[in-house]
Design an enzyme around this catalytic site. Structure first.
Site, PDB file in Angstrom:
ATOM      1  N   ASP A  11       0.881  -1.172   0.000  1.00 42.37           N
ATOM      2  CA  ASP A  11       0.000   0.000   0.000  1.00 42.37           C
ATOM      3  C   ASP A  11       0.912   1.213   0.000  1.00 42.37           C
ATOM      4  O   ASP A  11       1.578   1.491   0.993  1.00 42.37           O
ATOM      5  CB  ASP A  11      -0.878  -0.041   1.258  1.00 42.37           C
ATOM      6  CG  ASP A  11      -1.765   1.196   1.379  1.00 42.37           C
ATOM      7  OD1 ASP A  11      -1.612   2.135   0.564  1.00 42.37           O
ATOM      8  OD2 ASP A  11      -2.607   1.223   2.297  1.00 42.37           O
ATOM      9  N   HIS A  18      -8.287   4.969   3.062  1.00 43.11           N
ATOM     10  CA  HIS A  18      -7.789   3.601   2.812  1.00 43.11           C
ATOM     11  C   HIS A  18      -8.765   2.871   1.894  1.00 43.11           C
ATOM     12  O   HIS A  18      -9.307   1.823   2.250  1.00 43.11           O
ATOM     13  CB  HIS A  18      -7.639   2.842   4.127  1.00 43.11           C
ATOM     14  CG  HIS A  18      -6.587   3.386   5.027  1.00 43.11           C
ATOM     15  ND1 HIS A  18      -5.245   3.327   4.713  1.00 43.11           N
ATOM     16  CD2 HIS A  18      -6.663   4.004   6.228  1.00 43.11           C
ATOM     17  CE1 HIS A  18      -4.537   3.878   5.694  1.00 43.11           C
ATOM     18  NE2 HIS A  18      -5.367   4.303   6.624  1.00 43.11           N
ATOM     19  N   ASP A  53      -4.324  -1.742  -1.855  1.00 44.12           N
ATOM     20  CA  ASP A  53      -3.087  -2.497  -2.087  1.00 44.12           C
ATOM     21  C   ASP A  53      -2.799  -2.702  -3.559  1.00 44.12           C
ATOM     22  O   ASP A  53      -3.649  -3.194  -4.297  1.00 44.12           O
ATOM     23  CB  ASP A  53      -3.179  -3.862  -1.399  1.00 44.12           C
ATOM     24  CG  ASP A  53      -3.172  -3.714   0.098  1.00 44.12           C
ATOM     25  OD1 ASP A  53      -2.114  -3.380   0.642  1.00 44.12           O
ATOM     26  OD2 ASP A  53      -4.241  -3.891   0.719  1.00 44.12           O
ATOM     27  N   TYR A  90      -3.698   9.399   0.206  1.00 45.35           N
ATOM     28  CA  TYR A  90      -3.650   9.136   1.632  1.00 45.35           C
ATOM     29  C   TYR A  90      -2.581   8.081   1.965  1.00 45.35           C
ATOM     30  O   TYR A  90      -2.475   7.068   1.298  1.00 45.35           O
ATOM     31  CB  TYR A  90      -5.014   8.687   2.154  1.00 45.35           C
ATOM     32  CG  TYR A  90      -5.029   8.676   3.649  1.00 45.35           C
ATOM     33  CD1 TYR A  90      -4.901   9.865   4.361  1.00 45.35           C
ATOM     34  CD2 TYR A  90      -5.080   7.491   4.359  1.00 45.35           C
ATOM     35  CE1 TYR A  90      -4.848   9.874   5.745  1.00 45.35           C
ATOM     36  CE2 TYR A  90      -5.030   7.484   5.736  1.00 45.35           C
ATOM     37  CZ  TYR A  90      -4.913   8.683   6.416  1.00 45.35           C
ATOM     38  OH  TYR A  90      -4.844   8.676   7.780  1.00 45.35           O
ATOM     39  N   LYS A 132      -7.745  -5.397   4.081  1.00 49.73           N
ATOM     40  CA  LYS A 132      -8.292  -5.222   5.437  1.00 49.73           C
ATOM     41  C   LYS A 132      -8.325  -6.539   6.213  1.00 49.73           C
ATOM     42  O   LYS A 132      -9.266  -6.844   6.933  1.00 49.73           O
ATOM     43  CB  LYS A 132      -9.704  -4.606   5.391  1.00 49.73           C
ATOM     44  CG  LYS A 132      -9.811  -3.336   4.558  1.00 49.73           C
ATOM     45  CD  LYS A 132      -8.984  -2.181   5.098  1.00 49.73           C
ATOM     46  CE  LYS A 132      -9.211  -0.920   4.280  1.00 49.73           C
ATOM     47  NZ  LYS A 132      -8.143  -0.724   3.264  1.00 49.73           N
ATOM     48  N   TYR A 228       2.966  -0.410  14.932  1.00 46.55           N
ATOM     49  CA  TYR A 228       1.921  -0.622  13.955  1.00 46.55           C
ATOM     50  C   TYR A 228       2.031   0.404  12.839  1.00 46.55           C
ATOM     51  O   TYR A 228       1.898   1.590  13.061  1.00 46.55           O
ATOM     52  CB  TYR A 228       0.539  -0.513  14.611  1.00 46.55           C
ATOM     53  CG  TYR A 228      -0.532  -0.935  13.655  1.00 46.55           C
ATOM     54  CD1 TYR A 228      -0.853  -2.276  13.505  1.00 46.55           C
ATOM     55  CD2 TYR A 228      -1.178  -0.011  12.856  1.00 46.55           C
ATOM     56  CE1 TYR A 228      -1.807  -2.679  12.610  1.00 46.55           C
ATOM     57  CE2 TYR A 228      -2.137  -0.407  11.944  1.00 46.55           C
ATOM     58  CZ  TYR A 228      -2.443  -1.739  11.831  1.00 46.55           C
ATOM     59  OH  TYR A 228      -3.382  -2.133  10.920  1.00 46.55           O
ATOM     60  N   LYS A 231      -1.749  -2.514   7.781  1.00 50.13           N
ATOM     61  CA  LYS A 231      -2.245  -3.879   7.791  1.00 50.13           C
ATOM     62  C   LYS A 231      -1.454  -4.695   6.772  1.00 50.13           C
ATOM     63  O   LYS A 231      -1.048  -4.175   5.756  1.00 50.13           O
ATOM     64  CB  LYS A 231      -3.730  -3.881   7.448  1.00 50.13           C
ATOM     65  CG  LYS A 231      -4.559  -3.277   8.560  1.00 50.13           C
ATOM     66  CD  LYS A 231      -5.966  -2.978   8.126  1.00 50.13           C
ATOM     67  CE  LYS A 231      -6.067  -1.834   7.185  1.00 50.13           C
ATOM     68  NZ  LYS A 231      -5.711  -0.548   7.808  1.00 50.13           N
ATOM     69  N   ASP A 233      -2.048  -6.921   4.501  1.00 54.13           N
ATOM     70  CA  ASP A 233      -3.043  -7.562   3.656  1.00 54.13           C
ATOM     71  C   ASP A 233      -2.409  -8.648   2.795  1.00 54.13           C
ATOM     72  O   ASP A 233      -1.430  -8.389   2.108  1.00 54.13           O
ATOM     73  CB  ASP A 233      -3.711  -6.497   2.794  1.00 54.13           C
ATOM     74  CG  ASP A 233      -4.355  -5.435   3.661  1.00 54.13           C
ATOM     75  OD1 ASP A 233      -5.148  -5.799   4.531  1.00 54.13           O
ATOM     76  OD2 ASP A 233      -4.040  -4.253   3.477  1.00 54.13           O
ATOM     77  N   ASP A 286     -14.658   1.072   6.190  1.00 53.77           N
ATOM     78  CA  ASP A 286     -13.427   0.680   5.486  1.00 53.77           C
ATOM     79  C   ASP A 286     -13.419  -0.806   5.153  1.00 53.77           C
ATOM     80  O   ASP A 286     -12.377  -1.475   5.228  1.00 53.77           O
ATOM     81  CB  ASP A 286     -12.166   1.034   6.286  1.00 53.77           C
ATOM     82  CG  ASP A 286     -11.793   2.503   6.136  1.00 53.77           C
ATOM     83  OD1 ASP A 286     -12.510   3.239   5.424  1.00 53.77           O
ATOM     84  OD2 ASP A 286     -10.785   2.909   6.743  1.00 53.77           O
ATOM     85  N   TYR A 347      -0.545  -1.563  19.524  1.00 53.09           N
ATOM     86  CA  TYR A 347      -0.009  -0.338  18.910  1.00 53.09           C
ATOM     87  C   TYR A 347      -1.068   0.742  18.749  1.00 53.09           C
ATOM     88  O   TYR A 347      -0.931   1.662  17.978  1.00 53.09           O
ATOM     89  CB  TYR A 347       0.645  -0.670  17.565  1.00 53.09           C
ATOM     90  CG  TYR A 347       1.737  -1.690  17.744  1.00 53.09           C
ATOM     91  CD1 TYR A 347       2.865  -1.372  18.502  1.00 53.09           C
ATOM     92  CD2 TYR A 347       1.624  -2.966  17.221  1.00 53.09           C
ATOM     93  CE1 TYR A 347       3.859  -2.299  18.713  1.00 53.09           C
ATOM     94  CE2 TYR A 347       2.615  -3.912  17.424  1.00 53.09           C
ATOM     95  CZ  TYR A 347       3.738  -3.572  18.172  1.00 53.09           C
ATOM     96  OH  TYR A 347       4.713  -4.498  18.385  1.00 53.09           O
TER      97      TYR A 347
HETATM   98 MG    MG Z   1      -4.854  -2.568   2.417  1.00 51.46          MG
END
Ligand code: MG
Length: 382
Positions: A11, A18, A53, A90, A132, A228, A231, A233, A286, A347
């Site tokens: 990402d 997101h 992603d 973003y 996600k 953190y 994610k 993914d 999301d 986190y």
């Molecule tokens: Mg993602």
């Protein structure tokens, strides 16, 4: 010929939160990969996305962990990040944890799934990519594909599959892996992979000839970075047919939208919803967590396809169930089991809140408890 399929994803910034990658970032990554194809580093490629992603699907003959191939992917993400920054996307560059490439993209942020094998006369594969969620999200469907005869008829009737499969399971906290055999050790396999936040089915091998059937990305970003940062993914590559699951058996494993971790701020459980490429965009809260599947053939190291595997009314009921489960889980708001357990919230601000409130906890004189006394509930079975 021996061929390697490498799916490397990151990402590097997305549109309107997101949500979804921007076509301009994909275009510039495509240019980098085109040049690498011209230079003979990779044989072929296909770029796609699931939610925020970007997924670089590449074939080549250089084997796994190849520094040149990894460098190509790194450069593609770097160039795409520049565009993401120009567009003000973003979280531009969020998965690139280093400024410069150091020979292997593993541990630098992007997720990597690679597999090398002798190309069969016909080499069908499916690539499953999710947004996600986390790599352990594939534990349940991979188990169904390779160990559950109610999902995969081939385990009963295909002589090549009838001998079973070996599961290589990684403990992401200890960095150790164990190989267990199905069907003899099914219960041991389940005892581990039922904890998908820690134990991940990383690879599966056919027992008769040790042919590799799958590979999953296992780079846990939050552990790599020590904090953190996003994610992780995941991606799953599955070889299909003739001694491996039929395409339909691989897809059948996703007909149940099971609960996975990673929704909204990486902190919630939700159903994994298989969608078409067109719907591979995170929206409600999301999410809910999305999965796409692309089917290819590999021929002489080139990619033929893809077919958009979940773009099909046969998965409408799965999606409808996922929507009902979405509604049900969302009603819990900030309560578990929608929100992840405290150990997975390390986190976030949760530990800080506990720290701040520490001095305000007073002994509850009218309640038996505390470190010395045993909780009645621990020994009670009701
Ligand atoms: Mg993602």
């Amino acid at each position: 010929m021996k061929v390697t399929i490498s799916v490397i994803k990151a990402d590097i910034g997305s549109l309107a939160g997101h949500h979804v990658t921007h076509p301009d970032t994909m275009a510039v990554a495509s240019k980098v990969l085109s040049q690498a194809k011209k230079d003979g580093i990779i044989g072929d490629f296909y770029i796609t996305n699931v939610g925020d992603d970007m997924e670089l699907i590449m074939t080549h003959t250089r084997g796994v962990y190849d520094s040149k191939v990894h460098e190509v992917a790194w450069n593609a993400f770097k160039e795409a990040t520049k565009v993401a920054q120009e567009l003000g996307l973003y979280a531009a560059g969020q998965d690139l944890l280093s400024d410069s490439f150091s020979g292997n993209i593993r541990g630098m942020g992007p997720g990597v799934a690679e597999m090398e094998f002798e190309e069969r006369k016909s080499e069908p594969i499916a690539i499953f990519m999710a947004d996600k969620t986390e790599p352990g999200a594939f534990n349940l469907p991979v188990y169904k594909m390779f160990a559950d005869p109610f999902n995969t008829a081939g385990l009963v009737i295909d002589p090549l599959m009838h001998v079973g499969f070996n599961f290589e399971i990684l403990d992401v906290y200890e960095g150790e892996s164990v190989t267990l055999s199905s069907p003899e050790e099914l219960y041991d396999i389940l005892a581990l992979i039922g904890t998908p936040s820690r134990y991940i089915v990383r690879k599966v091998f056919r027992r008769g000839d040790d042919e590799q059937a799958t590979v999953v990305t296992v780079d846990r970003l939050n552990l790599i970075a020590g904090k953190y940062v996003g994610k992780d993914d995941p991606v799953l590559i599955v070889r299909l047919q003739h001694g491996f699951p039929a395409l339909g058996e691989a897809l059948e494993a996703f007909s149940f939208p099971h609960l996975v971790a990673g929704w909204m701020r990486g902190s919630h459980y939700g159903p994994l919803m298989p969608v078409s490429q067109r719907d591979a965009r995170a929206t409600r809260f999301d999410g809910p967590p999305r999965l796409i599947g692309l089917g290819f053939n590999i021929k002489d190291g080139k990619l033929v396809g893809p077919s958009d595997l979940f773009d099909d009314p046969a998965f409408d009921e799965t999606r409808r169930t996922a929507n009902i489960v979405t509604e049900y889980m969302r009603r819990h708001g900030p309560f578990m089991p929608h929100r992840l357990e405290p150990s997975e919230m390390e986190y976030t601000t949760l530990p800080k809140i506990m720290e701040r409130l520490k001095g305000r906890f007073k002994k509850a004189e009218d309640v038996k408890g505390g470190k010395e006394s045993k909780h009645v509930n621990e020994t009670s079975s009701d």
